[in-house]
Write a protein that holds these residues in place. Sequence first.
Motif, PDB file in Angstrom:
ATOM      1  N   UNK A 124       0.830  -1.206   0.000  1.00 34.92           N
ATOM      2  CA  UNK A 124       0.000   0.000   0.000  1.00 34.92           C
ATOM      3  C   UNK A 124       0.866   1.257   0.000  1.00 34.92           C
ATOM      4  N   UNK A 125       1.960   1.245   0.745  1.00 37.93           N
ATOM      5  CA  UNK A 125       2.877   2.388   0.761  1.00 37.93           C
ATOM      6  C   UNK A 125       3.488   2.587  -0.623  1.00 37.93           C
ATOM      7  N   UNK A 126       3.811   1.491  -1.269  1.00 44.15           N
ATOM      8  CA  UNK A 126       4.395   1.576  -2.610  1.00 44.15           C
ATOM      9  C   UNK A 126       3.382   2.141  -3.598  1.00 44.15           C
ATOM     10  N   UNK A 127       2.138   1.701  -3.511  1.00 46.19           N
ATOM     11  CA  UNK A 127       1.089   2.212  -4.399  1.00 46.19           C
ATOM     12  C   UNK A 127       0.850   3.698  -4.128  1.00 46.19           C
ATOM     13  N   UNK A 128       0.912   4.096  -2.846  1.00 47.96           N
ATOM     14  CA  UNK A 128       0.798   5.517  -2.508  1.00 47.96           C
ATOM     15  C   UNK A 128       1.902   6.334  -3.179  1.00 47.96           C
ATOM     16  N   UNK A 129       3.119   5.822  -3.142  1.00 47.65           N
ATOM     17  CA  UNK A 129       4.240   6.485  -3.816  1.00 47.65           C
ATOM     18  C   UNK A 129       4.031   6.541  -5.312  1.00 47.65           C
ATOM     19  N   UNK A 130       3.464   5.473  -5.871  1.00 51.27           N
ATOM     20  CA  UNK A 130       3.164   5.431  -7.301  1.00 51.27           C
ATOM     21  C   UNK A 130       2.171   6.532  -7.675  1.00 51.27           C
ATOM     22  N   UNK A 131       1.123   6.675  -6.881  1.00 51.74           N
ATOM     23  CA  UNK A 131       0.104   7.705  -7.147  1.00 51.74           C
ATOM     24  C   UNK A 131       0.721   9.097  -7.027  1.00 51.74           C
ATOM     25  N   UNK A 132       1.546   9.317  -5.994  1.00 50.76           N
ATOM     26  CA  UNK A 132       2.206  10.615  -5.837  1.00 50.76           C
ATOM     27  C   UNK A 132       3.134  10.907  -7.015  1.00 50.76           C
ATOM     28  N   UNK A 133       3.841   9.890  -7.475  1.00 47.99           N
ATOM     29  CA  UNK A 133       4.724  10.057  -8.630  1.00 47.99           C
ATOM     30  C   UNK A 133       3.950  10.439  -9.882  1.00 47.99           C
ATOM     31  N   UNK A 134       2.800   9.805 -10.079  1.00 47.51           N
ATOM     32  CA  UNK A 134       1.953  10.129 -11.237  1.00 47.51           C
ATOM     33  C   UNK A 134       1.468  11.575 -11.151  1.00 47.51           C
ATOM     34  N   UNK A 135       1.001  11.979  -9.962  1.00 52.75           N
ATOM     35  CA  UNK A 135       0.531  13.357  -9.780  1.00 52.75           C
ATOM     36  C   UNK A 135       1.668  14.353  -9.979  1.00 52.75           C
ATOM     37  N   UNK A 136       2.832  14.055  -9.426  1.00 51.28           N
ATOM     38  CA  UNK A 136       4.004  14.923  -9.550  1.00 51.28           C
ATOM     39  C   UNK A 136       4.385  15.096 -11.015  1.00 51.28           C
ATOM     40  N   UNK A 137       4.354  13.984 -11.764  1.00 47.17           N
ATOM     41  CA  UNK A 137       4.723  14.049 -13.177  1.00 47.17           C
ATOM     42  C   UNK A 137       3.690  14.815 -13.990  1.00 47.17           C
TER      43      UNK A 137
END
Length: 196
Positions: A124-137
Motif C-alpha cells: 500500500x505504501x508503494x502504491x501511494x508512492x506510485x500515485x504521488x509520482x503520477x501526480x508529480x509528473x
Amino acid sequence: MGPLIVNEIISPNTNLFIAFLIGIGFGFALESSGFSSSRKLAGMFYGYDTTVLKVFFTAALTAMLGLLFFSLFGWIDLDFVYINPTYLTSAILGGAIMGAGFIMGGFCPGTAFCAISIGKLDALAFIGGLVLGILFFTEGYPMWEEIYKANFLGTPTMNDIIDLPRGVFALGMILVAFAMFWVGEWAEKKFPREEY
C-alpha cells in the motif's frame, strides 16, 4: 487485440472482456510465481532468487514467438501492433527511477497491486508512492516536457535497429534467454539465502 477489431473479427466490447480475462490470468500467474513477495522480487537484485528473470524472460519470449508465428500463419498483421514511441532520454531516466524504487520498495507497479490484492499492506505504501509520482509528473509536466520529449527515435524495433530479420533476432533472444537462465542458476548457488 487491435488487428482483430480492425478486421471486425471481434467487437470492441468483446475485446475489453478478453482484456479483463487476460488481466485476471496475469494476476494469477504473478501470485502463483510468488511475485506478491517483496523479498522474492528484491532477491533478483541480490542474486539469491532469479525467479523474476526467469518468469518475465519466458513471458517475453512466448509473446515474441506467438506474434511471429501468428504473423507467419496470417492470423495477425504486425503492422497493426502498436509500438510505444521511443523517447530515449525519458526512457533512461524513467528506468532509473523505477529501478531505484523497485530496489527500495521491493515491488514494481504490477506486483504491488498483486500484493495488495492478497492483503499485504507494505504494498500500500508503494502504491501511494506510485500515485504521488503520477501526480508529480502530470502536474509538473510543463516543467520537464522538453526532457520528456528529448531524443525521439520514432517506433523502432530492436531487429530494425541492428538490421536483422525478425526470425534471426528471435533465435538470438532465445539463446540470450538460455544464457541468462544459466547465469540465474549460478547466482542462486553463489548467493544462497535461507528460506523466507
